[in-house]
Design an enzyme around this catalytic site. Sequence first.
Site, PDB file in Angstrom:
ATOM      1  N   HIS A 101     -22.012 -16.027   5.339  1.00  0.00           N
ATOM      2  CA  HIS A 101     -21.987 -17.144   5.848  1.00  0.00           C
ATOM      3  C   HIS A 101     -22.713 -17.908   5.660  1.00  0.00           C
ATOM      4  O   HIS A 101     -24.091 -17.542   4.880  1.00  0.00           O
ATOM      5  CB  HIS A 101     -22.622 -16.992   7.856  1.00  0.00           C
ATOM      6  CG  HIS A 101     -24.146 -16.534   8.160  1.00  0.00           C
ATOM      7  ND1 HIS A 101     -23.757 -15.001   7.887  1.00  0.00           N
ATOM      8  CD2 HIS A 101     -25.038 -17.056   8.149  1.00  0.00           C
ATOM      9  CE1 HIS A 101     -25.343 -14.809   8.766  1.00  0.00           C
ATOM     10  NE2 HIS A 101     -25.252 -15.897   8.306  1.00  0.00           N
ATOM     11  N   HIS A 103     -25.684 -21.279   6.209  1.00  0.00           N
ATOM     12  CA  HIS A 103     -26.317 -22.259   7.080  1.00  0.00           C
ATOM     13  C   HIS A 103     -25.908 -23.983   6.115  1.00  0.00           C
ATOM     14  O   HIS A 103     -26.622 -24.080   5.597  1.00  0.00           O
ATOM     15  CB  HIS A 103     -27.752 -21.717   7.713  1.00  0.00           C
ATOM     16  CG  HIS A 103     -27.759 -20.511   8.264  1.00  0.00           C
ATOM     17  ND1 HIS A 103     -28.379 -20.275   8.821  1.00  0.00           N
ATOM     18  CD2 HIS A 103     -27.963 -19.227   7.233  1.00  0.00           C
ATOM     19  CE1 HIS A 103     -28.805 -19.309   9.183  1.00  0.00           C
ATOM     20  NE2 HIS A 103     -28.228 -18.880   8.207  1.00  0.00           N
TER      21      HIS A 103
HETATM   22  P1  5GP Z   1     -29.253 -14.820   8.824  1.00  0.00           P
HETATM   23  O1  5GP Z   1     -30.220 -14.995   9.423  1.00  0.00           O
HETATM   24  O2  5GP Z   1     -27.751 -13.724   9.287  1.00  0.00           O
HETATM   25  O3  5GP Z   1     -29.201 -15.300   7.965  1.00  0.00           O
HETATM   26  O4  5GP Z   1     -28.138 -16.263  10.295  1.00  0.00           O
HETATM   27  C1  5GP Z   1     -27.840 -15.624  11.293  1.00  0.00           C
HETATM   28  C2  5GP Z   1     -27.770 -17.226  12.520  1.00  0.00           C
HETATM   29  O5  5GP Z   1     -26.879 -16.776  13.140  1.00  0.00           O
HETATM   30  C3  5GP Z   1     -29.497 -16.910  12.875  1.00  0.00           C
HETATM   31  O6  5GP Z   1     -29.374 -18.262  12.420  1.00  0.00           O
HETATM   32  C4  5GP Z   1     -28.291 -17.305  14.295  1.00  0.00           C
HETATM   33  O7  5GP Z   1     -29.526 -17.839  15.159  1.00  0.00           O
HETATM   34  C5  5GP Z   1     -27.276 -17.345  14.453  1.00  0.00           C
HETATM   35  N1  5GP Z   1     -26.374 -16.783  15.161  1.00  0.00           N
HETATM   36  C6  5GP Z   1     -26.537 -15.048  15.781  1.00  0.00           C
HETATM   37  N2  5GP Z   1     -25.667 -14.948  17.110  1.00  0.00           N
HETATM   38  C7  5GP Z   1     -25.489 -16.400  17.274  1.00  0.00           C
HETATM   39  C8  5GP Z   1     -24.161 -16.579  18.432  1.00  0.00           C
HETATM   40  O8  5GP Z   1     -23.732 -15.496  18.794  1.00  0.00           O
HETATM   41  N3  5GP Z   1     -23.540 -17.765  17.983  1.00  0.00           N
HETATM   42  C9  5GP Z   1     -24.030 -18.642  17.370  1.00  0.00           C
HETATM   43  N4  5GP Z   1     -23.495 -19.433  17.313  1.00  0.00           N
HETATM   44  N5  5GP Z   1     -25.204 -18.822  16.403  1.00  0.00           N
HETATM   45  C10 5GP Z   1     -25.953 -17.276  16.627  1.00  0.00           C
END
Ligand code: 5GP
Length: 138
Positions: A101, A103
Amino acid sequence: MTKNDCIFCKIANGQIPAAALYEDDDFCVILDAGPASRGHALILPKEHFDDLCELDEDIAKKVLPLAARIGKAMKKGLGCAGFNLVQNNGEAAGQTVRHFHVHVIPRYEGGPQIAAWEPGTVSAEEMGNIVEAVKAQL
Ligand code: 5GP
Ligand code: ZN
């Protein structure tokens, strides 16, 4: 292909509801549930890839144009002054959801502040070592 136990596969394919900004055949763009700033969004491919190293090249080609489109819409629609793209690969890099993903984080005049790294130092010798170490693997 999707993965049964992956929350982002379920969200991107409509099995779990989320606030979606955009959807097409390949992607779903949702609002992050724990936003760094107002409008913080996540670009999710509908297909499952653990991280950037696993990402399909045809999907990869579409990611930056889509991020630019989302960022432009944020500037117009939310009035942010700029935006960051953040893309974490691996636990050590802060990846908490093992589904590729990106951001898209709107940045506003006056904050909120988002932590950046403290610039370190590096010698010319160490730069040379690093260049050789990575180049040898390309
Ligand atoms: P990472 O740390 O893997 O780059 O980012 C994961 C992101 O996904 C985090 O910013 C977290 O807030 C978001 N996130 C995790 N679970 C969910 C969810 O169930 N729904 C949404 N909308 N965001 C999520
Ligand atoms: Zn997934």
